[in-house]
Design a protein around this motif. Sequence first.
Motif, PDB file in Angstrom:
ATOM      1  N   ARG A 113     -12.883  -0.117  29.989  1.00  0.00           N
ATOM      2  CA  ARG A 113     -11.800   0.836  30.206  1.00  0.00           C
ATOM      3  C   ARG A 113     -11.156   0.586  31.549  1.00  0.00           C
ATOM      4  NH1 ARG A 113     -12.365   7.191  29.360  1.00  0.00           N
ATOM      5  NH2 ARG A 113     -13.639   7.129  31.203  1.00  0.00           N
ATOM      6  N   ARG A 114      -9.840   0.709  31.574  1.00  0.00           N
ATOM      7  CA  ARG A 114      -9.124   0.500  32.827  1.00  0.00           C
ATOM      8  C   ARG A 114      -9.089   1.793  33.622  1.00  0.00           C
ATOM      9  NH1 ARG A 114      -2.858  -1.265  33.629  1.00  0.00           N
ATOM     10  NH2 ARG A 114      -2.775  -0.780  35.827  1.00  0.00           N
ATOM     11  N   ASN A 115      -9.305   1.692  34.909  1.00  0.00           N
ATOM     12  CA  ASN A 115      -9.300   2.863  35.767  1.00  0.00           C
ATOM     13  C   ASN A 115      -8.506   2.527  37.010  1.00  0.00           C
ATOM     14  OD1 ASN A 115      -9.895   5.368  36.702  1.00  0.00           O
ATOM     15  ND2 ASN A 115     -11.943   4.870  37.406  1.00  0.00           N
ATOM     16  N   TYR A 158      -1.945  15.537  14.848  1.00  0.00           N
ATOM     17  CA  TYR A 158      -2.692  14.827  15.885  1.00  0.00           C
ATOM     18  C   TYR A 158      -1.756  14.099  16.835  1.00  0.00           C
ATOM     19  CZ  TYR A 158      -6.534  12.369  18.014  1.00  0.00           C
ATOM     20  OH  TYR A 158      -7.454  11.915  18.907  1.00  0.00           O
ATOM     21  N   ARG A 212      -2.845  18.325  21.015  1.00  0.00           N
ATOM     22  CA  ARG A 212      -4.294  18.136  21.060  1.00  0.00           C
ATOM     23  C   ARG A 212      -4.888  19.391  21.683  1.00  0.00           C
ATOM     24  NH1 ARG A 212      -5.557  12.329  21.645  1.00  0.00           N
ATOM     25  NH2 ARG A 212      -3.954  11.470  20.307  1.00  0.00           N
ATOM     26  N   PRO A 213      -6.146  19.673  21.400  1.00  0.00           N
ATOM     27  CA  PRO A 213      -6.763  20.860  22.020  1.00  0.00           C
ATOM     28  C   PRO A 213      -6.743  20.753  23.536  1.00  0.00           C
ATOM     29  CG  PRO A 213      -8.112  20.094  20.222  1.00  0.00           C
ATOM     30  CD  PRO A 213      -7.024  19.079  20.390  1.00  0.00           C
ATOM     31  N   GLU A 268     -10.940  12.650   7.358  1.00  0.00           N
ATOM     32  CA  GLU A 268     -10.491  12.656   5.970  1.00  0.00           C
ATOM     33  C   GLU A 268     -10.582  11.263   5.386  1.00  0.00           C
ATOM     34  OE1 GLU A 268      -7.065  15.960   6.249  1.00  0.00           O
ATOM     35  OE2 GLU A 268      -6.723  14.355   4.817  1.00  0.00           O
ATOM     36  N   ASN A 295     -10.731  11.467  14.207  1.00  0.00           N
ATOM     37  CA  ASN A 295     -10.691  11.570  15.659  1.00  0.00           C
ATOM     38  C   ASN A 295     -11.575  12.726  16.079  1.00  0.00           C
ATOM     39  OD1 ASN A 295      -8.960  14.042  15.570  1.00  0.00           O
ATOM     40  ND2 ASN A 295      -7.548  12.569  14.696  1.00  0.00           N
ATOM     41  N   LYS A 296     -11.739  12.886  17.391  1.00  0.00           N
ATOM     42  CA  LYS A 296     -12.728  13.861  17.815  1.00  0.00           C
ATOM     43  C   LYS A 296     -12.236  15.300  17.693  1.00  0.00           C
ATOM     44  CE  LYS A 296     -11.454  13.042  22.611  1.00  0.00           C
ATOM     45  NZ  LYS A 296     -10.831  14.189  23.192  1.00  0.00           N
ATOM     46  N   ASP A 297     -10.940  15.504  17.433  1.00  0.00           N
ATOM     47  CA  ASP A 297     -10.426  16.869  17.396  1.00  0.00           C
ATOM     48  C   ASP A 297     -10.307  17.455  16.004  1.00  0.00           C
ATOM     49  OD1 ASP A 297      -8.199  15.746  19.912  1.00  0.00           O
ATOM     50  OD2 ASP A 297     -10.022  16.908  20.186  1.00  0.00           O
ATOM     51  N   MET A 298     -10.353  16.614  14.986  1.00  0.00           N
ATOM     52  CA  MET A 298     -10.125  17.124  13.635  1.00  0.00           C
ATOM     53  C   MET A 298     -11.215  16.670  12.685  1.00  0.00           C
ATOM     54  SD  MET A 298      -6.086  16.381  13.533  1.00  0.00           S
ATOM     55  CE  MET A 298      -5.904  16.348  11.812  1.00  0.00           C
ATOM     56  N   ILE A 339      -6.879  22.034  16.246  1.00  0.00           N
ATOM     57  CA  ILE A 339      -5.845  21.496  15.363  1.00  0.00           C
ATOM     58  C   ILE A 339      -6.446  21.144  14.014  1.00  0.00           C
ATOM     59  CG2 ILE A 339      -4.300  20.627  17.138  1.00  0.00           C
ATOM     60  CD1 ILE A 339      -5.480  17.918  16.779  1.00  0.00           C
ATOM     61  N   ASN A 340      -5.586  21.052  13.050  1.00  0.00           N
ATOM     62  CA  ASN A 340      -5.899  20.951  11.652  1.00  0.00           C
ATOM     63  C   ASN A 340      -4.798  20.074  11.099  1.00  0.00           C
ATOM     64  OD1 ASN A 340      -6.157  21.799   8.902  1.00  0.00           O
ATOM     65  ND2 ASN A 340      -7.237  23.538   9.732  1.00  0.00           N
ATOM     66  N   SER A 341      -4.957  19.529   9.904  1.00  0.00           N
ATOM     67  CA  SER A 341      -3.849  18.706   9.424  1.00  0.00           C
ATOM     68  C   SER A 341      -2.655  19.552   9.011  1.00  0.00           C
ATOM     69  CB  SER A 341      -4.300  17.824   8.266  1.00  0.00           C
ATOM     70  OG  SER A 341      -5.151  18.531   7.423  1.00  0.00           O
ATOM     71  N   ARG A 348      -3.734   6.730  35.130  1.00  0.00           N
ATOM     72  CA  ARG A 348      -4.864   5.932  35.577  1.00  0.00           C
ATOM     73  C   ARG A 348      -5.204   4.822  34.595  1.00  0.00           C
ATOM     74  NH1 ARG A 348     -10.229   8.883  37.209  1.00  0.00           N
ATOM     75  NH2 ARG A 348      -8.863  10.316  38.262  1.00  0.00           N
ATOM     76  N   THR A 349      -5.311   5.135  33.320  1.00  0.00           N
ATOM     77  CA  THR A 349      -5.667   4.093  32.359  1.00  0.00           C
ATOM     78  C   THR A 349      -4.428   3.451  31.740  1.00  0.00           C
ATOM     79  OG1 THR A 349      -5.767   5.705  30.585  1.00  0.00           O
ATOM     80  CG2 THR A 349      -7.831   5.188  31.698  1.00  0.00           C
ATOM     81  N   HIS A 350      -3.251   3.990  32.032  1.00  0.00           N
ATOM     82  CA  HIS A 350      -1.987   3.477  31.488  1.00  0.00           C
ATOM     83  C   HIS A 350      -1.958   3.499  29.971  1.00  0.00           C
ATOM     84  CE1 HIS A 350      -0.216   1.843  35.290  1.00  0.00           C
ATOM     85  NE2 HIS A 350      -1.441   2.145  35.640  1.00  0.00           N
TER      86      HIS A 350
END
Lengths: 238, 201
Positions: free
Chosen positions: A40-42, B118, B122-123, A139, A133-136, B77-79, B182-184
Motif C-alpha cells: 500500500r502506498r502511504n 456503493y 459509504r458508511p 451478492e 465489499n465490507k459495507d454491504m 448501505i444496502n443495494s 495519502r494513498t492517491h
Amino acid sequence: MFDIFKHKVGDVVLPGDVFSFASLAQDSRMEKIICGPGLRRNGDEVLVCKSGVLRHKPANLFWVDSQQKRYVPAKGESVIGIVTAKTGDTFKVDVGGSEQASLSYLAFEGATKRNRPNVQVGDLVYAQFIIANKDMEPELVCIDSCGRANGMGVFGNDGLLFRVSLGLVRRLLVPRSEIVKDLEQLFPFEMVVGMNGRVWVRAQTTQQTLIVANLLESCENMTAEQRKLLFRRVADGC
Amino acid sequence: MSLMKLCVPGEKLCSAEDCIPGAGTYLRHGHIFASLAGYVLQKNEGEEPPVISVIKETEAQLLPDIGAIVTCKVTSINSRFAKVHILYVGSTPLKERFRGTIRKEDVRATEKDKVETYKSFRPGDIVLAKVLSLTRIYISLGDVQSNYLLTTAENELGVVVAHSEAGVQMVPISWCEMQCPRTHAKEFRKVARVQPEYLQA
C-alpha cells in the motif's frame, strides 16, 4: 527506485516493513510502480500489509504472495457455495466468509418469475460475486453479463467437497497448472475449484475420488519433486 | 413564564380552579395532573387563569420540515437505499438524531436506474440532503418511529466529507470521484458541488 524493491523480491516481508523513497535523488523517482495485493502506498513510502514472499512480474508489478485460509469475498471471483436457506426471492448461500451471501432466484439461466430454478437447501452452487465489499451484504449470480450460465449453477450429485488453503487454489487455477497436469496422468476425474478455498472432485469410483482428494490436500506443502514422486508411487500402486 | 420544578407522570400539579391544563397535562377529579416527565411551566396570560403545561426541554425542538436542507451521516448501505442519521437542520444542530433514508432512485437526477449505492455513499460519510417527506410508524401507544425520506438529486446535494479506506479525509475531484491525498486512490461518491460563497479564493 526499482532496485530497492528488486533487492527484496523472493524474500519474506512482514507487515510494517517500509520501502522508503524519500532518500532518493529527485530525478530517479520518476518510475511507475504498480502495487499489488499486500502493498500500500502511504505518501512517499510503500508499506507492506500482509506477511509473505515479495514477488515481481516484469514491467513494474510487485505484490506479496501470502498464505491464507480465511476467505474474504471479492467482486468477480467464482466460488463454490452451499445453499443454507430459501427466503422469499433469494437464497442464502454460505461461501466461507464472515457473512452469508444472497443469490437471487432470477440470477440463473432461463429463470423467470414463473420458471423458478430447481435449487434445494444443501445444494452446491458455483457462482460469481457481483457485489462484495465490507459495507454491504455480498451478492452472487449464476449467469454472466450476457445472461448465459457459462458453467455456473447447481452441481454435484456425487463427489466430495473439501477445503484447501487459498494459495493452493490459486496454483490450481493457473492456466496449464502443473498440479492438474500431473493429476490428469493418474485417472480421469472431474474437478470444480472455488476461489474461497473449496474444491469438489468426482472420479469413477469412490476410492479414486478419495485418492484425488487426499492428493490435492497434501500438495499444499510439497515441492514439485516430492509431488511427482508421490504421484508416481500412487500410479504404481493402483 | 416561570420555571417551577421537575415532575413525573401522574404527579398532581394544582387544582382545576387555579389554572387551565395545557400541553402535557390532564384534568381528573377536579385536579390537574402531569402526563409527561419534564419541567412544569406556568404561563400567565393577563386576565385569564394561567395555563400550566409540562415541557420536556427548556427550548423548543427544531424539526426538519419538508424541503429543508439537512446534514446527515450515513450509517448503513444496502443495494436499494442508504440509511442516515440526521445531525443538523440548516445550521442548527439537533439534540436527537432522527433517522432518514435515501432511496436509490433519489440519489441522482439523471440515470436513476444505473445508480450503485456503493459508488454513491459509504458508511461514515457526511451528506447534504433535502427532506422529501416524513413517515411516522406507530409501533404501539407512545412509541413512534419517524423516518424521513431524503433526496440528493441536485448538484449542490451529496457527499461533503468522506474518509478513504486508509482513514484520511478525501478531496473531491469531480462530481462522482474523490481522491485520498495519502494513498492517491480514487473512490466513487456522489459529491456535492461546493457553493461559490464558501470557496476561499
